[in-house]
Design a protein around this motif. Structure first.
Motif, PDB file in Angstrom:
ATOM      1  N   ARG A 196      17.439   4.336 -10.814  1.00  0.00           N
ATOM      2  CA  ARG A 196      17.473   4.402  -9.363  1.00  0.00           C
ATOM      3  C   ARG A 196      16.120   4.856  -8.828  1.00  0.00           C
ATOM      4  O   ARG A 196      15.549   5.798  -9.365  1.00  0.00           O
ATOM      5  CB  ARG A 196      18.548   5.395  -8.891  1.00  0.00           C
ATOM      6  CG  ARG A 196      19.965   4.902  -9.086  1.00  0.00           C
ATOM      7  CD  ARG A 196      20.931   6.062  -8.851  1.00  0.00           C
ATOM      8  NE  ARG A 196      21.031   6.375  -7.435  1.00  0.00           N
ATOM      9  CZ  ARG A 196      21.892   5.767  -6.621  1.00  0.00           C
ATOM     10  NH1 ARG A 196      22.713   4.838  -7.082  1.00  0.00           N
ATOM     11  NH2 ARG A 196      21.937   6.086  -5.348  1.00  0.00           N
ATOM     12  N   PRO A 197      15.615   4.223  -7.780  1.00  0.00           N
ATOM     13  CA  PRO A 197      14.326   4.659  -7.246  1.00  0.00           C
ATOM     14  C   PRO A 197      14.449   6.003  -6.533  1.00  0.00           C
ATOM     15  O   PRO A 197      15.491   6.332  -5.981  1.00  0.00           O
ATOM     16  CB  PRO A 197      13.974   3.560  -6.240  1.00  0.00           C
ATOM     17  CG  PRO A 197      15.275   2.968  -5.851  1.00  0.00           C
ATOM     18  CD  PRO A 197      16.181   3.101  -7.044  1.00  0.00           C
ATOM     19  N   GLU A 198      13.367   6.776  -6.602  1.00  0.00           N
ATOM     20  CA  GLU A 198      13.324   8.008  -5.810  1.00  0.00           C
ATOM     21  C   GLU A 198      12.164   7.903  -4.842  1.00  0.00           C
ATOM     22  O   GLU A 198      11.012   8.098  -5.227  1.00  0.00           O
ATOM     23  CB  GLU A 198      13.173   9.222  -6.728  1.00  0.00           C
ATOM     24  CG  GLU A 198      14.490   9.608  -7.357  1.00  0.00           C
ATOM     25  CD  GLU A 198      14.359  10.810  -8.271  1.00  0.00           C
ATOM     26  OE1 GLU A 198      13.627  11.766  -7.905  1.00  0.00           O
ATOM     27  OE2 GLU A 198      14.967  10.769  -9.348  1.00  0.00           O
ATOM     28  N   PHE A 199      12.477   7.576  -3.622  1.00  0.00           N
ATOM     29  CA  PHE A 199      11.430   7.347  -2.634  1.00  0.00           C
ATOM     30  C   PHE A 199      10.960   8.673  -2.046  1.00  0.00           C
ATOM     31  O   PHE A 199      11.751   9.576  -1.818  1.00  0.00           O
ATOM     32  CB  PHE A 199      11.956   6.434  -1.525  1.00  0.00           C
ATOM     33  CG  PHE A 199      12.271   5.045  -2.016  1.00  0.00           C
ATOM     34  CD1 PHE A 199      11.271   4.225  -2.521  1.00  0.00           C
ATOM     35  CD2 PHE A 199      13.572   4.554  -1.970  1.00  0.00           C
ATOM     36  CE1 PHE A 199      11.560   2.942  -2.972  1.00  0.00           C
ATOM     37  CE2 PHE A 199      13.875   3.276  -2.416  1.00  0.00           C
ATOM     38  CZ  PHE A 199      12.865   2.467  -2.917  1.00  0.00           C
ATOM     39  N   ALA A 219      11.126   1.218 -10.647  1.00  0.00           N
ATOM     40  CA  ALA A 219      12.504   1.647 -10.918  1.00  0.00           C
ATOM     41  C   ALA A 219      13.366   0.444 -11.286  1.00  0.00           C
ATOM     42  O   ALA A 219      14.180   0.512 -12.206  1.00  0.00           O
ATOM     43  CB  ALA A 219      13.087   2.374  -9.698  1.00  0.00           C
ATOM     44  N   PHE A 220      13.157  -0.668 -10.566  1.00  0.00           N
ATOM     45  CA  PHE A 220      13.933  -1.869 -10.889  1.00  0.00           C
ATOM     46  C   PHE A 220      13.672  -2.286 -12.331  1.00  0.00           C
ATOM     47  O   PHE A 220      14.600  -2.534 -13.108  1.00  0.00           O
ATOM     48  CB  PHE A 220      13.595  -3.019  -9.942  1.00  0.00           C
ATOM     49  CG  PHE A 220      14.334  -4.292 -10.296  1.00  0.00           C
ATOM     50  CD1 PHE A 220      15.629  -4.510  -9.839  1.00  0.00           C
ATOM     51  CD2 PHE A 220      13.746  -5.251 -11.121  1.00  0.00           C
ATOM     52  CE1 PHE A 220      16.328  -5.661 -10.200  1.00  0.00           C
ATOM     53  CE2 PHE A 220      14.438  -6.404 -11.475  1.00  0.00           C
ATOM     54  CZ  PHE A 220      15.730  -6.612 -11.013  1.00  0.00           C
ATOM     55  N   LEU A 221      12.383  -2.322 -12.710  1.00  0.00           N
ATOM     56  CA  LEU A 221      12.039  -2.787 -14.060  1.00  0.00           C
ATOM     57  C   LEU A 221      12.490  -1.794 -15.138  1.00  0.00           C
ATOM     58  O   LEU A 221      12.844  -2.185 -16.238  1.00  0.00           O
ATOM     59  CB  LEU A 221      10.532  -3.063 -14.144  1.00  0.00           C
ATOM     60  CG  LEU A 221      10.080  -4.228 -13.250  1.00  0.00           C
ATOM     61  CD1 LEU A 221       8.559  -4.356 -13.265  1.00  0.00           C
ATOM     62  CD2 LEU A 221      10.733  -5.551 -13.670  1.00  0.00           C
ATOM     63  N   ASP A 222      12.488  -0.494 -14.784  1.00  0.00           N
ATOM     64  CA  ASP A 222      12.946   0.536 -15.733  1.00  0.00           C
ATOM     65  C   ASP A 222      14.463   0.676 -15.729  1.00  0.00           C
ATOM     66  O   ASP A 222      15.001   1.554 -16.406  1.00  0.00           O
ATOM     67  CB  ASP A 222      12.353   1.910 -15.371  1.00  0.00           C
ATOM     68  CG  ASP A 222      10.832   1.921 -15.463  1.00  0.00           C
ATOM     69  OD1 ASP A 222      10.276   0.959 -16.044  1.00  0.00           O
ATOM     70  OD2 ASP A 222      10.216   2.879 -14.942  1.00  0.00           O
ATOM     71  N   ALA A 224       0.825  -1.211   0.000  1.00  0.00           N
ATOM     72  CA  ALA A 224       0.000   0.000   0.000  1.00  0.00           C
ATOM     73  C   ALA A 224       0.855   1.256   0.000  1.00  0.00           C
ATOM     74  O   ALA A 224       0.334   2.363   0.029  1.00  0.00           O
ATOM     75  CB  ALA A 224      -0.920   0.006   1.224  1.00  0.00           C
ATOM     76  N   THR A 225       2.180   1.106  -0.035  1.00  0.00           N
ATOM     77  CA  THR A 225       3.044   2.289   0.038  1.00  0.00           C
ATOM     78  C   THR A 225       3.482   2.731  -1.356  1.00  0.00           C
ATOM     79  O   THR A 225       3.566   1.934  -2.290  1.00  0.00           O
ATOM     80  CB  THR A 225       4.320   2.004   0.871  1.00  0.00           C
ATOM     81  OG1 THR A 225       5.107   0.991   0.214  1.00  0.00           O
ATOM     82  CG2 THR A 225       3.972   1.533   2.278  1.00  0.00           C
ATOM     83  N   ASP A 226       3.797   4.041  -1.456  1.00  0.00           N
ATOM     84  CA  ASP A 226       4.378   4.559  -2.696  1.00  0.00           C
ATOM     85  C   ASP A 226       5.727   3.896  -2.951  1.00  0.00           C
ATOM     86  O   ASP A 226       6.137   3.718  -4.092  1.00  0.00           O
ATOM     87  CB  ASP A 226       4.604   6.080  -2.576  1.00  0.00           C
ATOM     88  CG  ASP A 226       3.286   6.850  -2.539  1.00  0.00           C
ATOM     89  OD1 ASP A 226       2.215   6.213  -2.655  1.00  0.00           O
ATOM     90  OD2 ASP A 226       3.338   8.085  -2.389  1.00  0.00           O
ATOM     91  N   GLY A 227       6.411   3.565  -1.864  1.00  0.00           N
ATOM     92  CA  GLY A 227       7.749   2.987  -1.982  1.00  0.00           C
ATOM     93  C   GLY A 227       7.754   1.689  -2.775  1.00  0.00           C
ATOM     94  O   GLY A 227       8.659   1.441  -3.576  1.00  0.00           O
ATOM     95  N   GLN A 228       6.738   0.862  -2.567  1.00  0.00           N
ATOM     96  CA  GLN A 228       6.664  -0.408  -3.302  1.00  0.00           C
ATOM     97  C   GLN A 228       6.482  -0.134  -4.794  1.00  0.00           C
ATOM     98  O   GLN A 228       7.173  -0.713  -5.636  1.00  0.00           O
ATOM     99  CB  GLN A 228       5.514  -1.270  -2.756  1.00  0.00           C
ATOM    100  CG  GLN A 228       5.311  -2.594  -3.488  1.00  0.00           C
ATOM    101  CD  GLN A 228       4.241  -2.509  -4.596  1.00  0.00           C
ATOM    102  OE1 GLN A 228       3.468  -1.553  -4.651  1.00  0.00           O
ATOM    103  NE2 GLN A 228       4.223  -3.494  -5.471  1.00  0.00           N
ATOM    104  N   ALA A 229       5.554   0.786  -5.121  1.00  0.00           N
ATOM    105  CA  ALA A 229       5.299   1.095  -6.532  1.00  0.00           C
ATOM    106  C   ALA A 229       6.562   1.663  -7.178  1.00  0.00           C
ATOM    107  O   ALA A 229       6.984   1.220  -8.258  1.00  0.00           O
ATOM    108  CB  ALA A 229       4.150   2.098  -6.641  1.00  0.00           C
TER     109      ALA A 229
END
Ligand code: CO8
Length: 259
Positions: free
Chosen positions: A253-256, A247-250, A237-242
């Motif tokens: 680097r993720p931007e949390f 980011a991994f699939l793209d 349910a978090t933005d972090g998971q989305a």
């Protein structure tokens, strides 16, 4: 910024750095120091910029224990009625944000207990741990018989608590008391880097991960596993998971955003 007498509080970007600073007594944990530490941790807890905390001491001592000068005149009624020392002393264990102990030199008695209240310990190769309370006619009173036993098992805990002997960093790592040992001159860099790394992850996930690991020490296995699964599901349910998975699939680097 606040100024304390026996500790230093610094904001290093996303990391709160607390340095125990009472060199004349090898960072013995007097009443003022423990109150200041609690205050600093409470401030960092509510500071949204801060994602992780490092507690350190000096090259000579992380902390030489509770202040023996202050304890010496106390009676049973004194310590019982003021609930010495837990009433002022649970802040590091209560913090929801990850707290790393960066230990060089002596971590004895309450100093070792303080380190064990943190989520993990990074030790300099100069670190020495011990529960010497028995040598002054008392016993550990802030987790030294409980957190120590849970982290190193009965044999080592009994050895340390009953003989009061000190162990070096290498033995502390071997028995599972410390997570890493590093050269003394790299201690703070290593601890701050670990804290920065943690602070850059999705904050809800970090807090949930800490809560889940801690539940391993407080609940039966089936209960702990159920709790872990609930938190795991909640992480979706978090933005972090989305963001993290996209980011991994793209391949970026993720931007949390800490939501
Ligand atoms: N309390 C008060 N003062 C201390 C303490 C202490 N725990 N430890 C060191 N100091 C002081 C010394 O008295 C000395 O002061 P001064 O120069 O005025 O005489 C100064 O710090 C420097 O110490 P030393 O000269 O002894 O330094 P050494 O390098 O010779 O020895 C040691 C270092 C081995 C660390 C030695 O100082 C020592 O054994 N200290 C006491 C360690 C100890 O027994 N700690 C356990 C205390 S009991 C406890 O922690 C109960 C926990 C209950 C929960 C508490 C939660 C906060």
């Amino acid at each position: 910024t606040v100024t304390y007498e026996h500790i230093l509080l610094e904001h290093r970007d996303t990391v709160g750095l607390i340095t125990l600073n009472r060199p004349e007594a090898l960072n013995a944990l007097c009443d003022t120091l423990t109150k200041e530490l609690t205050d600093a941790l409470e401030r960092l807890e509510v500071d949204e910029r801060i994602g992780a905390i490092v507690i350190t001491g000096s090259p000579k001592a992380f902390g030489a224990g509770a202040d023996i000068k202050e304890m010496q005149p106390k009676s049973f009624a004194d310590v019982y009625l003021e609930d010495f020392i837990t009433s002022t002393w649970e802040a590091p264990a209560k913090s929801r944000k990850p707290v790393i102990a960066a230990v060089a030199g002596f971590a004895l008695g309450g100093g070792a207990e303080l380190a064990m209240m943190c989520d993990f310990i990074i030790a300099a190769d100069t670190a020495k741990f011990g529960q010497p309370e028995i040598t002054i006619g008392i016993l550990p009173g802030a987790g030294g018989t409980q957190r120590l036993t849970r982290s190193v098992g009965k044999a080592k805990a009994m050895d340390l608590v009953l003989t009061g002997r000190m162990i070096d960093a290498e033995e502390a790592e071997r028995i599972g008391l410390v997570a890493r040992v590093v050269p003394a001159e790299e201690l703070l860099t290593e601890a701050l880097a670990a804290a920065e790394k943690i602070a850059a992850f999705s904050r809800p996930a970090v807090l949930m991960a800490k809560e889940a690991v801690n539940s391993a020490f407080e609940t039966p296995l089936a209960e702990g596993l159920r709790f872990e699964r609930r938190l795991f599901h909640a992480a979706f349910a978090t933005d972090g998971q989305a963001e993290g998975m996209s980011a991994f699939l793209d391949k970026r680097r993720p931007e949390f955003n800490n939501r």
